[in-house]
Design an enzyme around this catalytic site. Structure first.
Site, PDB file in Angstrom:
ATOM      1  N   GLY A 250      43.064  48.303  46.904  1.00 15.97           N
ATOM      2  CA  GLY A 250      44.134  46.878  46.148  1.00 15.97           C
ATOM      3  C   GLY A 250      44.454  46.560  46.168  1.00 15.97           C
ATOM      4  O   GLY A 250      45.280  45.730  46.349  1.00 15.97           O
ATOM      5  N   ASP A 251      45.751  47.775  46.806  1.00 18.98           N
ATOM      6  CA  ASP A 251      47.058  47.140  47.628  1.00 18.98           C
ATOM      7  C   ASP A 251      46.979  46.923  48.593  1.00 18.98           C
ATOM      8  O   ASP A 251      48.126  45.623  48.659  1.00 18.98           O
ATOM      9  CB  ASP A 251      47.423  49.424  48.021  1.00 18.98           C
ATOM     10  CG  ASP A 251      47.463  50.148  46.576  1.00 18.98           C
ATOM     11  OD1 ASP A 251      47.682  49.215  44.968  1.00 18.98           O
ATOM     12  OD2 ASP A 251      47.346  50.975  46.979  1.00 18.98           O
TER      13      ASP A 251
END
Length: 304
Positions: A250-251
């Site tokens: 997600g980062d």
């Protein structure tokens, strides 16, 4: 300049166990120590994509010194605030038949240290980009992200926020350029269960009505959805590949989106770059390289 903020960075201790048996003595098949925390992961992917940035945040004790050393050894640039007490956390990631994570609490961050960070952020100028990523320690106020955005509201600074619950909701009145909940976090905000790409669109639009300019929703194997400021909606299933490591995916998506937007100021390209970076990291044992991201980018076409 791009700045990332990680309030609670960590050493991520990944340990492989072939067949984890709780209550028994287990032996590892591999061990790995890496600097972790959502903002540091974003910074690492930005570095891989050739986007100069500075990582801000708090470190403490011998573990904090190792976070700084190892992050900079990987090519990162940091301007951390060193706390006088406590130690930075160690998060344990157990790789077995299922992934199990044990995330530590981290040190107490006092008001003096917070004011030091605010002084650093107050130096940001028009045209800078700020990425606020991850949770904050329980000793700090849920208004902290919104306090930062309020302080910078009179400047032309592009701000992206990857946070959950009150941290995310509190920033919406300050019109962040990008927010990136996953489908579970978005559903939790509105008390619904969201499993399909089409289901997230009306709730992403609700976040826009509350102030968000662009809403990027990650959905693991389902792919992702972007509800863009210009009214366009982009969605795509996840690119094909073998998932090896979900930590940091997600980062990586946030970093890929920001890098793509800076490159072409085009939502379709930014969305595809975000999805490519997130997927490439999921397909890799470590955070994805530029070459791995580009390979995924070339492998699929967006749905619309």
């Amino acid at each position: 300049m791009i700045y990332t903020v990680t309030f609670n960075p960590a050493i991520d201790y990944a340990i492989g166990v072939e067949n984890l048996e709780p209550g028994m003595t287990n032996r590892s098949t591999f061990e790995q120590l890496l600097p972790g925390g959502k903002g540091l992961n974003v910074s690492t992917i930005l570095n891989h994509l050739g986007m100069e940035n500075t990582a801000l945040g708090f470190i403490a004790g011998f573990t904090g010194a190792e976070i700084k050393r190892s992050f900079e050894a990987l090519g990162g640039k940091s301007d951390f605030i060193e706390l006088k007490e406590g130690i930075s956390r160690i998060n344990v990631k157990i790789k077995s038949r299922e992934e199990t994570e044990i995330n530590a609490a981290g040190p107490v961050i006092g008001q003096e240290a917070v004011e030091q960070l605010m002084d650093k952020l107050n130096g940001l100028k028009d045209g800078d980009i700020l990425i606020l990523a991850g949770s904050i320690p329980s000793s700090m106020s849920d208004s902290l992200y919104s306090d930062i955005m309020k302080m910078l509201a009179d400047r032309d600074i592009m701000i992206a926020v990857d946070a959950t619950k009150e941290l995310l909701l509190n920033v919406l009145p300050y019109k962040p350029f990008l927010v990136k909940p996953n489908n579970h976090e978005l559903g939790e905000i509105f008390g619904v269960t969201l499993t399909k790409r089409g289901e997230v669109v009306p709730y992403g639009k609700k976040l826009q009505e509350m102030g968000a300019r662009n809403v990027l929703v990650s959905m693991a194997g389902e792919g992702a959805v972007l509800i863009a400021e210009n009214g366009e909606v982009f969605m795509s299933e996840a690119p094909k590949g073998k998932v090896k490591n979900s930590v940091g995916a997600g980062d990586s998506m946030v970093a890929g989106f920001i890098a793509g937007w800076c490159e072409k100021t085009d939502y379709a390209h930014a969305f595809k770059m975000g999805l490519s970076a997130g997927s490439a990291s999921a397909f890799s044992e470590l955070l994805a390289t530029k070459e791995e991201i580009e390979q995924v980018y070339q492998s699929f076409e967006l749905l619309k």
